[in-house]
Scaffold this active site. Structure first.
Site, PDB file in Angstrom:
ATOM      1  N   GLY A   1     -65.020   9.765   4.349  1.00  0.00           N
ATOM      2  CA  GLY A   1     -65.178  11.101   3.759  1.00  0.00           C
ATOM      3  C   GLY A   1     -65.935  11.118   2.445  1.00  0.00           C
ATOM      4  O   GLY A   1     -65.744  12.031   1.642  1.00  0.00           O
TER       5      GLY A   1
ATOM      6  N   ASN B   1     -69.109  11.702   2.064  1.00  0.00           N
ATOM      7  CA  ASN B   1     -69.984  12.887   2.075  1.00  0.00           C
ATOM      8  C   ASN B   1     -69.186  14.151   1.766  1.00  0.00           C
ATOM      9  O   ASN B   1     -69.658  15.020   1.033  1.00  0.00           O
ATOM     10  CB  ASN B   1     -70.694  13.032   3.430  1.00  0.00           C
ATOM     11  CG  ASN B   1     -71.980  12.243   3.489  1.00  0.00           C
ATOM     12  OD1 ASN B   1     -72.997  12.628   2.925  1.00  0.00           O
ATOM     13  ND2 ASN B   1     -71.923  11.091   4.149  1.00  0.00           N
TER      14      ASN B   1
ATOM     15  N   MET C   1     -66.976  11.407  14.370  1.00  0.00           N
ATOM     16  CA  MET C   1     -67.478  10.479  15.380  1.00  0.00           C
ATOM     17  C   MET C   1     -67.200  10.903  16.823  1.00  0.00           C
ATOM     18  O   MET C   1     -67.495  10.164  17.752  1.00  0.00           O
ATOM     19  CB  MET C   1     -66.922   9.071  15.129  1.00  0.00           C
ATOM     20  CG  MET C   1     -67.358   8.512  13.795  1.00  0.00           C
ATOM     21  SD  MET C   1     -69.158   8.542  13.616  1.00  0.00           S
ATOM     22  CE  MET C   1     -69.351   7.858  11.991  1.00  0.00           C
ATOM     23  N   LYS C   2     -66.640  12.099  17.006  1.00  0.00           N
ATOM     24  CA  LYS C   2     -66.432  12.591  18.373  1.00  0.00           C
ATOM     25  C   LYS C   2     -67.511  13.622  18.697  1.00  0.00           C
ATOM     26  O   LYS C   2     -68.112  14.203  17.789  1.00  0.00           O
ATOM     27  CB  LYS C   2     -65.056  13.281  18.468  1.00  0.00           C
ATOM     28  CG  LYS C   2     -63.900  12.306  18.469  1.00  0.00           C
ATOM     29  CD  LYS C   2     -63.382  12.169  19.886  1.00  0.00           C
ATOM     30  CE  LYS C   2     -62.536  10.970  20.164  1.00  0.00           C
ATOM     31  NZ  LYS C   2     -61.669  10.411  19.191  1.00  0.00           N
ATOM     32  N   ILE C   3     -67.685  13.851  19.992  1.00  0.00           N
ATOM     33  CA  ILE C   3     -68.636  14.888  20.398  1.00  0.00           C
ATOM     34  C   ILE C   3     -67.900  16.226  20.410  1.00  0.00           C
ATOM     35  O   ILE C   3     -66.786  16.319  20.941  1.00  0.00           O
ATOM     36  CB  ILE C   3     -69.225  14.551  21.781  1.00  0.00           C
ATOM     37  CG1 ILE C   3     -70.089  13.286  21.641  1.00  0.00           C
ATOM     38  CG2 ILE C   3     -70.056  15.711  22.329  1.00  0.00           C
ATOM     39  CD1 ILE C   3     -70.591  12.728  22.938  1.00  0.00           C
ATOM     40  N   LEU C   4     -68.489  17.237  19.803  1.00  0.00           N
ATOM     41  CA  LEU C   4     -67.826  18.556  19.777  1.00  0.00           C
ATOM     42  C   LEU C   4     -67.829  19.161  21.175  1.00  0.00           C
ATOM     43  O   LEU C   4     -68.830  19.073  21.893  1.00  0.00           O
ATOM     44  CB  LEU C   4     -68.572  19.503  18.852  1.00  0.00           C
ATOM     45  CG  LEU C   4     -68.288  19.468  17.369  1.00  0.00           C
ATOM     46  CD1 LEU C   4     -69.040  20.608  16.682  1.00  0.00           C
ATOM     47  CD2 LEU C   4     -66.804  19.569  17.062  1.00  0.00           C
TER      48      LEU C   4
ATOM     49  N   ASN D   1     -74.844  18.758  10.915  1.00  0.00           N
ATOM     50  CA  ASN D   1     -74.403  17.357  10.981  1.00  0.00           C
ATOM     51  C   ASN D   1     -75.337  16.507  10.143  1.00  0.00           C
ATOM     52  O   ASN D   1     -76.504  16.839   9.960  1.00  0.00           O
ATOM     53  CB  ASN D   1     -74.440  16.864  12.435  1.00  0.00           C
ATOM     54  CG  ASN D   1     -73.934  15.434  12.568  1.00  0.00           C
ATOM     55  OD1 ASN D   1     -72.950  15.047  11.912  1.00  0.00           O
ATOM     56  ND2 ASN D   1     -74.585  14.636  13.387  1.00  0.00           N
TER      57      ASN D   1
ATOM     58  N   HIS E   1     -76.740  12.536  10.040  1.00  0.00           N
ATOM     59  CA  HIS E   1     -76.778  11.332  10.881  1.00  0.00           C
ATOM     60  C   HIS E   1     -77.515  10.222  10.128  1.00  0.00           C
ATOM     61  O   HIS E   1     -78.555  10.467   9.517  1.00  0.00           O
ATOM     62  CB  HIS E   1     -77.477  11.636  12.209  1.00  0.00           C
ATOM     63  CG  HIS E   1     -77.472  10.472  13.139  1.00  0.00           C
ATOM     64  ND1 HIS E   1     -76.361  10.118  13.878  1.00  0.00           N
ATOM     65  CD2 HIS E   1     -78.416   9.538  13.414  1.00  0.00           C
ATOM     66  CE1 HIS E   1     -76.629   9.025  14.577  1.00  0.00           C
ATOM     67  NE2 HIS E   1     -77.868   8.653  14.313  1.00  0.00           N
TER      68      HIS E   1
END
Ligand code: GAR
Length: 210
Positions: free
Chosen positions: A14, A16, A85-88, A102, A104
């Site tokens: 966290g 960022n 780190m999960k896909i929404l 996001n 990256h």
């Protein structure tokens, strides 16, 4: 207009999120983070939020349902993915289309996915960097907004690159969020509008942008 309301989704440290929070505190970002959400109940980012009295929410087994119900209760302006780190789930991406950002750790479209720093070293790349983009249903594939390039030196390791990329992230993410808050940024299908003008490829030089 009142302050924009945002939630932050994260899975780990966290830093960022902390940087964005600092930029709210110093007055650069006129925004309120109303909750920090994580798929990982041990994420240090959740502790950072608790320390600041920001509401936290830990997604349990049924991540998609939980997230949907939680977000439905808030009148949201922006969803900030900061090391999530999960896909929404597609229905969330659809419902909040144009409102999800996001960051990256690569110069997208190169190095989508995980372990970007290690892969950059293995490929002997001369440049690496970070990208802020709108989130769509394509993994790391939504309209690319702003990138910061860093050079890769012979002595760099995945660890030193991670530090350099984090530094880049701390400058570009708040800037893009500020553009969003100021109404300068709008998602448009596969690209985005900046001050009403369609931009086809990510901004890499901000020297001419006020
Ligand atoms: C950041 O480098 C971010 O770009 C990356 O995770 C890190 C989180 O660091 N995100 C992704 O890889 C998303 N695919 P932080 O928890 O210290 O902010």
């Amino acid at each position: 207009m009142g302050k924009m309301k945002a939630v932050v989704l994260l899975s780990g440290n966290g830093s960022n999120f902390k940087n964005i929070l600092d930029r709210i505190k110093d007055g650069y970002l006129n925004m309120e983070i109303c909750a920090v959400i994580s798929d990982n109940e041990k994420a240090y980012g959740l502790q950072r939020a608790k320390d600041e009295n920001i509401k936290t929410f830990s997604l349990k087994d049924n991540i998609n349902d939980d997230l949907n119900k939680f977000l439905d209760k808030i009148d949201l302006d922006l969803i900030i993915l900061a090391g999530y780190m999960k896909i929404l789930p597609p229905d969330i991406v659809d419902k909040y289309n144009g409102k999800i950002l996001n960051i990256h750790p690569s110069l997208l479209p190169k190095y989508k996915g995980m372990n970007t720093h290690q892969r950059v070293i293995e490929d002997k790349e001369s440049f690496h960097g970070a990208t802020v983009h709108f989130v769509t249903d394509k993994l790391d594939g939504g309209p690319l907004i702003l990138q910061q390039k860093i050079s890769v030196d012979a002595k760099d390791t995945a660890e030193t690159l991670k530090e350099k990329v984090h530094c880049a992230e701390y400058s570009i993410y708040p800037l893009v969020i500020k553009w969003y808050i100021d109404g300068l940024l709008e998602q448009s299908e596969n690209n985005f509008l900046f001050k009403g003008e369609k931009i086809e490829s990510p901004i890499q030089d901000i020297s001419n942008i006020k």
